[in-house]
Design an enzyme around this catalytic site. Sequence first.
Site, PDB file in Angstrom:
ATOM      1  N   ASP A  28      -3.309  -3.543  10.282  1.00  0.00           N
ATOM      2  CA  ASP A  28      -2.803  -3.522   8.904  1.00  0.00           C
ATOM      3  C   ASP A  28      -2.147  -2.141   8.727  1.00  0.00           C
ATOM      4  OD1 ASP A  28      -2.757  -3.840   5.968  1.00  0.00           O
ATOM      5  OD2 ASP A  28      -4.412  -2.410   6.023  1.00  0.00           O
ATOM      6  N   ASP A  30      -1.141  -0.318   5.098  1.00  0.00           N
ATOM      7  CA  ASP A  30      -1.583   0.480   3.941  1.00  0.00           C
ATOM      8  C   ASP A  30      -3.103   0.560   3.861  1.00  0.00           C
ATOM      9  OD1 ASP A  30       1.171  -1.013   2.425  1.00  0.00           O
ATOM     10  OD2 ASP A  30       0.990   1.140   2.732  1.00  0.00           O
TER      11      ASP A  30
HETATM   12  C1  XBP Z   1      -0.987  -3.423   0.900  1.00  0.00           C
HETATM   13  C2  XBP Z   1      -0.326  -4.170  -0.181  1.00  0.00           C
HETATM   14  C3  XBP Z   1       1.093  -3.807  -0.553  1.00  0.00           C
HETATM   15  C4  XBP Z   1       1.164  -2.337  -0.994  1.00  0.00           C
HETATM   16  C5  XBP Z   1       2.409  -2.051  -1.784  1.00  0.00           C
HETATM   17  O1  XBP Z   1      -0.438  -3.907   2.098  1.00  0.00           O
HETATM   18  O2  XBP Z   1      -0.929  -5.070  -0.751  1.00  0.00           O
HETATM   19  O3  XBP Z   1       1.460  -4.636  -1.627  1.00  0.00           O
HETATM   20  O4  XBP Z   1       0.064  -2.081  -1.879  1.00  0.00           O
HETATM   21  O5  XBP Z   1       3.555  -2.353  -0.996  1.00  0.00           O
HETATM   22  P1  XBP Z   1      -1.345  -3.913   3.496  1.00  0.00           P
HETATM   23  P2  XBP Z   1       4.709  -3.297  -1.620  1.00  0.00           P
HETATM   24  O6  XBP Z   1      -1.453  -5.381   3.893  1.00  0.00           O
HETATM   25  O7  XBP Z   1      -0.548  -3.091   4.471  1.00  0.00           O
HETATM   26  O8  XBP Z   1      -2.690  -3.296   3.197  1.00  0.00           O
HETATM   27  O9  XBP Z   1       5.061  -2.730  -2.966  1.00  0.00           O
HETATM   28  O10 XBP Z   1       5.845  -3.217  -0.618  1.00  0.00           O
HETATM   29  O11 XBP Z   1       4.083  -4.664  -1.699  1.00  0.00           O
HETATM   30 MG    MG Z   2      -4.415  -2.492   3.754  1.00  0.00          MG
END
Ligand code: XBP
Ligand code: MG
Length: 240
Positions: A28, A30
């Site tokens: 993953d 973020d």
């Molecule tokens: C986390 C998310 C994303 C980010 C924001 O992604 O849910 O929506 O918070 O990015 P991950 P966007 O699966 O990497 O943890 O505004 O591009 O959605």
């Molecule tokens: Mg994440």
Amino acid sequence: MTVAFSPAAVDVQEVKDRVVRAGALIFDVDGTLAETEEVHRQAFNAAFAQAGLNWCWSRMVYRELLRVTGGKERIRAFDDMRPAGTPLSDGRIAELHRIKTARYAELIAAGGFVLRPGVEALLAGARERGQRLAIATTTSRSNIDALLSVVLGPAWTCRFDAIVAGDEVARKKPAPDVYLDVLAKLALPASECIAIEDSGNGLVAASRAGIPVLITRSVYSRDDDFSGALLTVDDLTEIV
Ligand code: XBP
Ligand code: MG
């Protein structure tokens, strides 16, 4: 002298062995590769201010809103919570999210971002073992590039055998779509891979794809429900 392993010690060693033997490690982005959600929050608030909206998401509000995956979906969810007022159009939300994505890239480019502890060592160990690596994320491909160009360098894509972003699939996490697409690109069975995640939504998404999950707790998602994970650690130095 007999060394009695505590269940935790056996789990950690077993998971370390499974990580080394896995056909692929699927990361993953973020909260897992880097602590980026605070910058996402700042980028959302900067976009609202630039658009003349008197919205400002506090850390506490953002923690709740993170239950909704996807930036556009998150804005829609917040708009729906407002007691009065005309709902924002899809076009307005798309424009807000475009501004937010641009501000996110600016904030990341301003520097100071590093991979979370243990990530670089895990990526390097995988490379030494000839182990395949992949990315399965809800965020957009442009956000992945903005972050990894800084923390891994401009040639970062060479380090991954498969990359699937949230804006490339029909359904975002907790749906399994990004993980299913990664498995198809890798041509590997789910059981031979390990997903590395930081959130409950990510755990459910990978689990629905049949992939065992290692959780590394992040700032915003540390209190999520991680039932069913192979192991939950505070950071990846615990299994490298
Ligand atoms: C986390 C998310 C994303 C980010 C924001 O992604 O849910 O929506 O918070 O990015 P991950 P966007 O699966 O990497 O943890 O505004 O591009 O959605
Ligand atoms: Mg994440």
